[in-house]
Design a protein around this motif. Structure first.
Motif, mmCIF file in Angstrom:
data_model
loop_
_atom_site.group_PDB
_atom_site.id
_atom_site.type_symbol
_atom_site.label_atom_id
_atom_site.label_comp_id
_atom_site.label_asym_id
_atom_site.label_seq_id
_atom_site.Cartn_x
_atom_site.Cartn_y
_atom_site.Cartn_z
ATOM 1 N N GLU A 9 56.630 0.509 10.342
ATOM 2 C CA GLU A 9 56.127 -0.777 10.848
ATOM 3 C C GLU A 9 56.619 -1.951 10.010
ATOM 4 N N GLN A 10 56.893 -1.708 8.736
ATOM 5 C CA GLN A 10 57.214 -2.800 7.821
ATOM 6 C C GLN A 10 58.707 -2.951 7.536
ATOM 7 N N HIS A 11 59.495 -1.909 7.857
ATOM 8 C CA HIS A 11 60.914 -1.938 7.515
ATOM 9 C C HIS A 11 61.756 -1.470 8.694
ATOM 10 N N GLN A 12 63.018 -1.842 8.654
ATOM 11 C CA GLN A 12 63.952 -1.414 9.694
ATOM 12 C C GLN A 12 64.870 -0.341 9.112
ATOM 13 N N TYR A 13 64.909 0.819 9.772
ATOM 14 C CA TYR A 13 65.706 1.941 9.276
ATOM 15 C C TYR A 13 66.837 2.267 10.243
ATOM 16 N N ASP A 14 67.911 2.829 9.684
ATOM 17 C CA ASP A 14 69.044 3.255 10.497
ATOM 18 C C ASP A 14 68.879 4.693 10.963
ATOM 19 N N CYS A 15 68.051 5.466 10.247
ATOM 20 C CA CYS A 15 67.780 6.853 10.625
ATOM 21 C C CYS A 15 66.497 7.295 9.923
ATOM 22 N N ILE A 16 65.743 8.182 10.573
ATOM 23 C CA ILE A 16 64.504 8.718 9.998
ATOM 24 C C ILE A 16 64.599 10.235 9.959
ATOM 25 N N LEU A 17 64.374 10.807 8.778
ATOM 26 C CA LEU A 17 64.316 12.258 8.608
ATOM 27 C C LEU A 17 62.847 12.637 8.516
ATOM 28 N N LEU A 18 62.399 13.456 9.454
ATOM 29 C CA LEU A 18 60.961 13.642 9.643
ATOM 30 C C LEU A 18 60.579 15.119 9.633
ATOM 31 N N ASP A 19 59.783 15.487 8.633
ATOM 32 C CA ASP A 19 59.213 16.833 8.597
ATOM 33 C C ASP A 19 58.114 16.924 9.657
ATOM 34 N N ARG A 20 58.057 18.037 10.377
ATOM 35 C CA ARG A 20 57.048 18.159 11.435
ATOM 36 C C ARG A 20 55.650 18.368 10.866
ATOM 37 N N ASN A 21 55.552 19.010 9.699
ATOM 38 C CA ASN A 21 54.235 19.308 9.119
ATOM 39 C C ASN A 21 53.950 18.371 7.963
ATOM 40 N N MET A 22 53.411 17.207 8.277
ATOM 41 C CA MET A 22 53.098 16.196 7.273
ATOM 42 C C MET A 22 51.590 16.018 7.171
ATOM 43 N N PRO A 23 51.038 15.848 5.965
ATOM 44 C CA PRO A 23 49.602 15.551 5.847
ATOM 45 C C PRO A 23 49.288 14.152 6.356
ATOM 46 N N LYS A 24 48.079 13.969 6.839
ATOM 47 C CA LYS A 24 47.530 12.683 7.304
ATOM 48 C C LYS A 24 48.044 12.263 8.680
ATOM 49 N N ALA A 25 49.249 12.667 9.044
ATOM 50 C CA ALA A 25 49.761 12.447 10.402
ATOM 51 C C ALA A 25 50.969 13.360 10.555
ATOM 52 N N SER A 26 50.977 14.173 11.596
ATOM 53 C CA SER A 26 52.068 15.132 11.775
ATOM 54 C C SER A 26 53.337 14.427 12.236
ATOM 55 N N GLY A 27 54.451 15.149 12.107
ATOM 56 C CA GLY A 27 55.708 14.598 12.595
ATOM 57 C C GLY A 27 55.663 14.281 14.071
ATOM 58 N N GLU A 28 54.977 15.136 14.840
ATOM 59 C CA GLU A 28 54.853 14.887 16.285
ATOM 60 C C GLU A 28 54.102 13.587 16.553
ATOM 61 N N GLU A 29 53.016 13.367 15.826
ATOM 62 C CA GLU A 29 52.235 12.141 16.011
ATOM 63 C C GLU A 29 53.069 10.901 15.670
ATOM 64 N N ILE A 30 53.806 11.000 14.580
ATOM 65 C CA ILE A 30 54.635 9.867 14.154
ATOM 66 C C ILE A 30 55.684 9.558 15.216
ATOM 67 N N LEU A 31 56.359 10.594 15.703
ATOM 68 C CA LEU A 31 57.415 10.395 16.693
ATOM 69 C C LEU A 31 56.861 9.834 18.000
ATOM 70 N N LYS A 32 55.716 10.358 18.437
ATOM 71 C CA LYS A 32 55.104 9.832 19.664
ATOM 72 C C LYS A 32 54.777 8.347 19.515
ATOM 73 N N LYS A 33 54.281 7.965 18.355
ATOM 74 C CA LYS A 33 53.934 6.560 18.113
ATOM 75 C C LYS A 33 55.190 5.678 18.157
#
Length: 220
Positions: A41-65
């Motif tokens: 939300e605060q920065h602009q990225y050229d690529c995101i590397l995302l683990d699916r099993n993350m604490p506090k919010a899963s990779g699936e939740e992050i990607l859906k958002k």
């Protein structure tokens, strides 16, 4: 290029971060899903590397958002989930690529390059302002059709300024485009890079807006 790495395995994250920084990227690393959401939300990225099993919010939740907010930054899932069902599910959620652990760092670099290249093809690869032409695919600057040799950081600053030449870009925005979190930044680093750019493209090409930042300026 700036990459967000969302990975809660510290050892693996440090290896990936070090490798990608050697490859020339600025890497921001977070260990929690909610921190990944804040970073996006605060920065602009050229690529995101995302683990699916993350604490506090899963990779699936992050990607859906991300996708619900129409943020189209390339996302590569990095995960131990290796079944065909998992791969299909991850891609259907909106991931651009899917890399199963353990993986080689060389392959990771290649996949990041591929995603960034595809993203760049979708936008205009030529930015023209006054007597300057910036080829964003080849990362080459032309002044009156003559090649001007830039360092990586000089290129990044000029690219940031030429993207919206009529807009003022703050010192903080320029620093963010050059450095990852925790990087040591010299207090006058931006001023030095601007000075070097002016010597190469013209003293009047970049205007200082006192107290605000910098913007491009047409030379007379």
């Amino acid at each position: 290029m700036r990459i967000l790495l969302a990975e809660d395995d510290q050892s693996q994250a440090e290896s990936i971060k070090t490798w990608l920084e050697m490859d020339g990227y600025n890497v921001d690393w977070v260990e929690r899903g909610d921190h990944a959401i804040l970073a996006i939300e605060q920065h602009q990225y050229d690529c995101i590397l995302l683990d699916r099993n993350m604490p506090k919010a899963s990779g699936e939740e992050i990607l859906k958002k991300l996708r619900s907010q129409h943020i189209n930054t390339p996302v590569i899932f990095i995960t131990a989930k290796d079944s065909i069902h998992d791969r299909v599910e991850g891609l259907d959620l909106g991931a651009n690529d899917y890399l199963v652990k353990p993986f080689s760092l060389e392959e990771l670099s290649a996949r990041v390059r591929s995603q960034i290249r595809q993203q760049q093809v979708s936008v205009d690869s030529q930015i023209i302002f006054d007597h300057l032409r910036l080829d964003t695919q080849a990362k080459i600057l032309y002044k009156d059709d003559q090649v001007v040799h830039l360092t990586a950081k000089e290129y990044q600053i000029l690219h940031k300024l030429m993207q919206n030449p009529q807009h003022i870009v703050t010192r903080e925005q320029l620093e963010e485009s050059l450095y990852a979190w925790g990087d040591e930044i010299e207090s006058n680093a931006i001023e030095v890079f601007i000075y070097q750019l002016r010597k190469k493209i013209g003293n009047q090409s970049i205007k200082t807006i006192r107290g605000l930042g910098y913007r491009m300026n047409q030379e007379n």
